[in-house]
Design a protein around this motif. Structure first.
Motif, PDB file in Angstrom:
ATOM      1  N   ARG A 194      23.669 -14.584 -75.193  1.00  0.00           N
ATOM      2  CA  ARG A 194      23.640 -15.348 -76.439  1.00  0.00           C
ATOM      3  C   ARG A 194      23.528 -14.422 -77.646  1.00  0.00           C
ATOM      4  NH1 ARG A 194      22.410 -20.796 -75.365  1.00  0.00           N
ATOM      5  NH2 ARG A 194      21.964 -21.163 -73.153  1.00  0.00           N
ATOM      6  N   ASP A 195      22.624 -13.465 -77.573  1.00  0.00           N
ATOM      7  CA  ASP A 195      22.421 -12.546 -78.691  1.00  0.00           C
ATOM      8  C   ASP A 195      23.651 -11.656 -78.897  1.00  0.00           C
ATOM      9  OD1 ASP A 195      19.923 -13.657 -78.864  1.00  0.00           O
ATOM     10  OD2 ASP A 195      18.866 -11.935 -78.009  1.00  0.00           O
ATOM     11  N   HIS A 196      24.196 -11.160 -77.802  1.00  0.00           N
ATOM     12  CA  HIS A 196      25.328 -10.230 -77.886  1.00  0.00           C
ATOM     13  C   HIS A 196      26.545 -10.906 -78.515  1.00  0.00           C
ATOM     14  CE1 HIS A 196      28.026  -6.946 -76.703  1.00  0.00           C
ATOM     15  NE2 HIS A 196      28.869  -7.886 -76.307  1.00  0.00           N
ATOM     16  N   TYR A 197      26.940 -12.049 -77.956  1.00  0.00           N
ATOM     17  CA  TYR A 197      28.151 -12.707 -78.452  1.00  0.00           C
ATOM     18  C   TYR A 197      27.920 -13.368 -79.809  1.00  0.00           C
ATOM     19  CZ  TYR A 197      30.239 -11.702 -73.944  1.00  0.00           C
ATOM     20  OH  TYR A 197      30.742 -11.048 -72.847  1.00  0.00           O
ATOM     21  N   GLY A 198      26.687 -13.772 -80.089  1.00  0.00           N
ATOM     22  CA  GLY A 198      26.379 -14.287 -81.418  1.00  0.00           C
ATOM     23  C   GLY A 198      26.564 -13.219 -82.482  1.00  0.00           C
ATOM     24  N   GLU A 199      26.089 -12.004 -82.195  1.00  0.00           N
ATOM     25  CA  GLU A 199      26.254 -10.909 -83.149  1.00  0.00           C
ATOM     26  C   GLU A 199      27.727 -10.570 -83.344  1.00  0.00           C
ATOM     27  OE1 GLU A 199      24.974  -6.209 -83.656  1.00  0.00           O
ATOM     28  OE2 GLU A 199      23.615  -7.600 -82.656  1.00  0.00           O
ATOM     29  N   LEU A 200      28.515 -10.576 -82.255  1.00  0.00           N
ATOM     30  CA  LEU A 200      29.948 -10.287 -82.383  1.00  0.00           C
ATOM     31  C   LEU A 200      30.654 -11.371 -83.183  1.00  0.00           C
ATOM     32  CD1 LEU A 200      31.043  -8.790 -78.932  1.00  0.00           C
ATOM     33  CD2 LEU A 200      30.143  -7.664 -80.966  1.00  0.00           C
ATOM     34  N   LEU A 201      30.213 -12.609 -83.034  1.00  0.00           N
ATOM     35  CA  LEU A 201      30.789 -13.700 -83.815  1.00  0.00           C
ATOM     36  C   LEU A 201      30.592 -13.448 -85.310  1.00  0.00           C
ATOM     37  CD1 LEU A 201      32.015 -16.582 -84.042  1.00  0.00           C
ATOM     38  CD2 LEU A 201      29.671 -17.455 -83.851  1.00  0.00           C
ATOM     39  N   VAL A 202      29.389 -13.032 -85.689  1.00  0.00           N
ATOM     40  CA  VAL A 202      29.116 -12.744 -87.102  1.00  0.00           C
ATOM     41  C   VAL A 202      29.946 -11.555 -87.567  1.00  0.00           C
ATOM     42  CG1 VAL A 202      27.358 -12.117 -88.786  1.00  0.00           C
ATOM     43  CG2 VAL A 202      26.791 -13.695 -86.934  1.00  0.00           C
ATOM     44  N   ARG A 203      30.015 -10.514 -86.740  1.00  0.00           N
ATOM     45  CA  ARG A 203      30.795  -9.328 -87.107  1.00  0.00           C
ATOM     46  C   ARG A 203      32.257  -9.692 -87.366  1.00  0.00           C
ATOM     47  NH1 ARG A 203      28.534  -4.368 -86.612  1.00  0.00           N
ATOM     48  NH2 ARG A 203      26.557  -4.188 -85.455  1.00  0.00           N
ATOM     49  N   PHE A 204      32.822 -10.498 -86.456  1.00  0.00           N
ATOM     50  CA  PHE A 204      34.231 -10.872 -86.614  1.00  0.00           C
ATOM     51  C   PHE A 204      34.440 -11.723 -87.867  1.00  0.00           C
ATOM     52  CE2 PHE A 204      37.426 -14.210 -86.049  1.00  0.00           C
ATOM     53  CZ  PHE A 204      38.578 -13.416 -86.014  1.00  0.00           C
ATOM     54  N   THR A 205      33.551 -12.681 -88.083  1.00  0.00           N
ATOM     55  CA  THR A 205      33.703 -13.592 -89.224  1.00  0.00           C
ATOM     56  C   THR A 205      33.762 -12.837 -90.536  1.00  0.00           C
ATOM     57  OG1 THR A 205      32.562 -15.381 -88.053  1.00  0.00           O
ATOM     58  CG2 THR A 205      32.675 -15.531 -90.454  1.00  0.00           C
ATOM     59  N   PHE A 206      32.923 -11.811 -90.692  1.00  0.00           N
ATOM     60  CA  PHE A 206      32.852 -11.112 -91.970  1.00  0.00           C
ATOM     61  C   PHE A 206      33.746  -9.880 -92.028  1.00  0.00           C
ATOM     62  CE2 PHE A 206      28.997 -13.672 -92.004  1.00  0.00           C
ATOM     63  CZ  PHE A 206      29.095 -14.240 -93.257  1.00  0.00           C
TER      64      PHE A 206
ATOM     65  N   LEU B 266      40.521 -15.533 -93.442  1.00  0.00           N
ATOM     66  CA  LEU B 266      39.297 -15.953 -92.758  1.00  0.00           C
ATOM     67  C   LEU B 266      39.665 -16.899 -91.628  1.00  0.00           C
ATOM     68  CD1 LEU B 266      36.144 -16.301 -92.644  1.00  0.00           C
ATOM     69  CD2 LEU B 266      36.445 -18.213 -94.245  1.00  0.00           C
ATOM     70  N   HIS B 267      39.284 -16.545 -90.403  1.00  0.00           N
ATOM     71  CA  HIS B 267      39.457 -17.462 -89.277  1.00  0.00           C
ATOM     72  C   HIS B 267      38.537 -18.646 -89.538  1.00  0.00           C
ATOM     73  CE1 HIS B 267      38.833 -19.158 -85.243  1.00  0.00           C
ATOM     74  NE2 HIS B 267      39.972 -18.584 -84.890  1.00  0.00           N
ATOM     75  N   ALA B 268      39.139 -19.847 -89.722  1.00  0.00           N
ATOM     76  CA  ALA B 268      38.383 -20.974 -90.271  1.00  0.00           C
ATOM     77  C   ALA B 268      38.192 -22.111 -89.280  1.00  0.00           C
ATOM     78  CB  ALA B 268      39.080 -21.484 -91.530  1.00  0.00           C
ATOM     79  N   ASP B 269      38.120 -21.786 -87.990  1.00  0.00           N
ATOM     80  CA  ASP B 269      37.939 -22.842 -86.985  1.00  0.00           C
ATOM     81  C   ASP B 269      36.855 -22.421 -86.002  1.00  0.00           C
ATOM     82  OD1 ASP B 269      38.307 -25.179 -85.643  1.00  0.00           O
ATOM     83  OD2 ASP B 269      40.348 -24.773 -84.960  1.00  0.00           O
TER      84      ASP B 269
ATOM     85  N   ARG C 233      21.263  -9.980 -92.011  1.00  0.00           N
ATOM     86  CA  ARG C 233      21.313  -9.314 -93.311  1.00  0.00           C
ATOM     87  C   ARG C 233      22.101  -8.010 -93.237  1.00  0.00           C
ATOM     88  NH1 ARG C 233      16.004  -8.511 -94.384  1.00  0.00           N
ATOM     89  NH2 ARG C 233      16.037  -6.355 -93.636  1.00  0.00           N
ATOM     90  N   ALA C 234      21.865  -7.219 -92.207  1.00  0.00           N
ATOM     91  CA  ALA C 234      22.563  -5.936 -92.081  1.00  0.00           C
ATOM     92  C   ALA C 234      24.067  -6.142 -91.901  1.00  0.00           C
ATOM     93  CB  ALA C 234      21.997  -5.143 -90.904  1.00  0.00           C
ATOM     94  N   LEU C 235      24.439  -7.180 -91.154  1.00  0.00           N
ATOM     95  CA  LEU C 235      25.860  -7.444 -90.940  1.00  0.00           C
ATOM     96  C   LEU C 235      26.539  -7.851 -92.241  1.00  0.00           C
ATOM     97  CD1 LEU C 235      25.681  -9.382 -87.538  1.00  0.00           C
ATOM     98  CD2 LEU C 235      26.438  -7.037 -87.913  1.00  0.00           C
ATOM     99  N   LEU C 236      25.835  -8.627 -93.063  1.00  0.00           N
ATOM    100  CA  LEU C 236      26.405  -9.008 -94.363  1.00  0.00           C
ATOM    101  C   LEU C 236      26.507  -7.800 -95.287  1.00  0.00           C
ATOM    102  CD1 LEU C 236      26.096 -11.890 -93.320  1.00  0.00           C
ATOM    103  CD2 LEU C 236      25.138 -12.524 -95.542  1.00  0.00           C
ATOM    104  N   GLU C 237      25.523  -6.912 -95.232  1.00  0.00           N
ATOM    105  CA  GLU C 237      25.572  -5.722 -96.083  1.00  0.00           C
ATOM    106  C   GLU C 237      26.745  -4.831 -95.698  1.00  0.00           C
ATOM    107  OE1 GLU C 237      20.828  -5.281 -97.264  1.00  0.00           O
ATOM    108  OE2 GLU C 237      21.669  -4.061 -95.637  1.00  0.00           O
TER     109      GLU C 237
END
Length: 446
Positions: free
Chosen positions: A258-270, A279-282, A431-435
């Motif tokens: 959950r943590d691993h793929y959640g972090e990758l989801l955020v990385r890809f989105t931004f 922006l992949h919007a789905d 926060r770090a991923l957004l930065e």
């Protein structure tokens, strides 16, 4: 072939029944309240039963009904588990099981899209569907050069079904609103209608997917299959071997997954907008696939379905988003309000309490206040209930906030991504991923 007129009648009847069902349950609720049951208990009971009917109905349909259901599905984390579970089961079944389109119907549809010589290019086609979606289904196949490919075929008449369903849904939207109090469904439906033509054009989807595939080619964390061939109703891409979708992780994944793929989801989105201008919007679970390492540990994240993308002016997220979030993170309410006015979120002359506004935006700010934030269904439910509590100072603020058209799809994708992270119950260094990737958000840029 599929009996489209008959199915349209069935869809119309099911969708039309939704507000009628709510009205009936409301009448029963009034009776219970007169009998001594508290207003809060009655409202909770009515909302829960309405959610069950809505989710079951949308989960059993395809076309625009399923598309609308997918858009709502990422928000089910805001609902009590007993209300959202039935829909989640239906949606997962639709994502994983083959629909009723026969093998011959599939071959006919491919021929209609690619021409009578299609067998010279697709030399082998698995008759069983590998996946189903709202307007088409996917089959594993082999291209003439030996490559394993995925062939996405649009259902015959999908355009009529999609547009017709969205028109019907728009007519009964107010009857669905009790399921998500405080969420205005009309703009969501309008946006789906406006983008329906784009999603029906697989050639346009192919252009977007290939841009993403080239941008992430060789990436150690994200996989986007390259496009092999595209027509208006047929899309052929490289086959991507995976263990399943994020729906499986939501249902039974370990915390590490959950943590691993959640972090990758955020990385890809931004990271996507910075690399592609889009922006992949789905953001719903079926569009993301898990690709474990050979030893079984969590690996790369595969991304599918580029029919819904936001082509961003300037080629990336508006820098104002980063600056506004930084102001909110630093509790600068006055700067936040001024920036929101400048971007058109708060109209000129509208009186707004800056501190109340800052608290109103808490769901977007809280994940940035910690080095690592745990997204949970309980947290999202708390935020949703707080914003929809009539006793809350920010309850009426929603009526004063304007969402500029250029931000509509960004806002829905961001909110949907948070919903998906809460379904995963993932922890991530948000926060770090957004930065790293969000323009204007890093301290030196603010």
């Amino acid at each position: 072939m599929v009996d489209l007129p008959r199915r349209a009648v069935i869809r119309s009847a099911r969708l039309a029944a939704l507000p009628l069902g709510y009205a009936g349950r409301s009448a029963i609720g009034i009776g219970k309240r007169m009998g001594g049951k508290s207003a809060e208990a009655v409202l909770s009971d009515v909302q829960q039963r309405t959610a069950e009917q809505l989710f079951r109905t949308l989960g059993e349909l395809k076309g625009g009904a399923m598309k609308f259901g997918q858009a709502l599905s990422v928000l089910e984390a805001a609902l009590p588990e007993e209300a959202s579970a039935p829909y989640r089961e239906h949606l997962t079944a639709l994502q994983d099981n083959a629909p009723t389109m026969s093998t011959q119907d599939v071959r006919d549809a491919i021929e209609a899209g690619m021409g009578p010589d299609w067998r010279e290019r697709i030399v082998w086609l698995d008759g069983a569907a590998a996946a189903a979606a709202s307007i088409g289904q996917v089959h594993r196949a082999r291209w003439h050069d030996g490559r394993e490919v995925a062939v996405k075929v649009q259902y015959p008449g999908a355009d009529e079904a999609l547009l017709g369903d969205l028109r019907r849904i728009s007519m009964v939207a107010r009857g669905m609103s009790p399921v998500f109090p405080g969420l205005d469904l009309v703009p969501l439906i309008s946006e789906l209608q406006a983008r329906a033509a784009e999603e029906l054009d697989y050639a346009l989807e192919a252009q977007a997917q290939e841009v993403f595939a080239e941008a992430f080619d060789g990436d150690p964390e994200i996989v986007v299959p390259h496009v092999v061939h595209a027509e208006h109703t047929v899309l052929v891409t490289e086959w991507m071997e995976s263990e399943g979708s994020l729906a499986r992780i939501i249902a039974e994944g370990t915390q590490a997954e959950r943590d691993h793929y959640g972090e990758l989801l955020v990385r890809f989105t931004f990271a996507g907008p910075a690399r592609t201008g889009m922006l992949h919007a789905d953001p719903h679970p079926g569009n993301f696939r898990t690709i474990p390492e050979p030893d079984g540990t969590p690996g790369r994240l595969g991304v599918l379905d580029f029919g819904a993308v936001a082509r961003l002016p300037g080629g990336t997220f508006p820098p104002a988003i980063g600056r506004l979030l930084r102001a909110a993170l630093e509790d600068d309410a006055d700067l936040l309000l001024a920036g929101l006015r400048e971007e058109g979120f708060v109209k000129d002359g509208m009186r707004v309490d800056a501190r109340v506004l800052l608290d109103f935006l808490r769901p977007f700010v809280e994940p940035m206040r910690e080095d690592r934030f745990r997204f949970t269904r309980a947290w999202m439910r708390d935020q949703f209930e707080r914003l929809n509590d009539p006793r809350s100072p920010g309850f009426t603020l929603a009526t004063k906030i304007n969402l500029p058209p250029s931000y509509l799809l960004i806002h829905r994708t961001w909110l949907g991504g948070i919903g998906l992270l809460c379904q995963l119950e993932a922890e991530a260094p948000f926060r770090a991923l957004l930065e790293e990737s969000l323009p204007g958000f890093a301290p030196e840029e603010a």
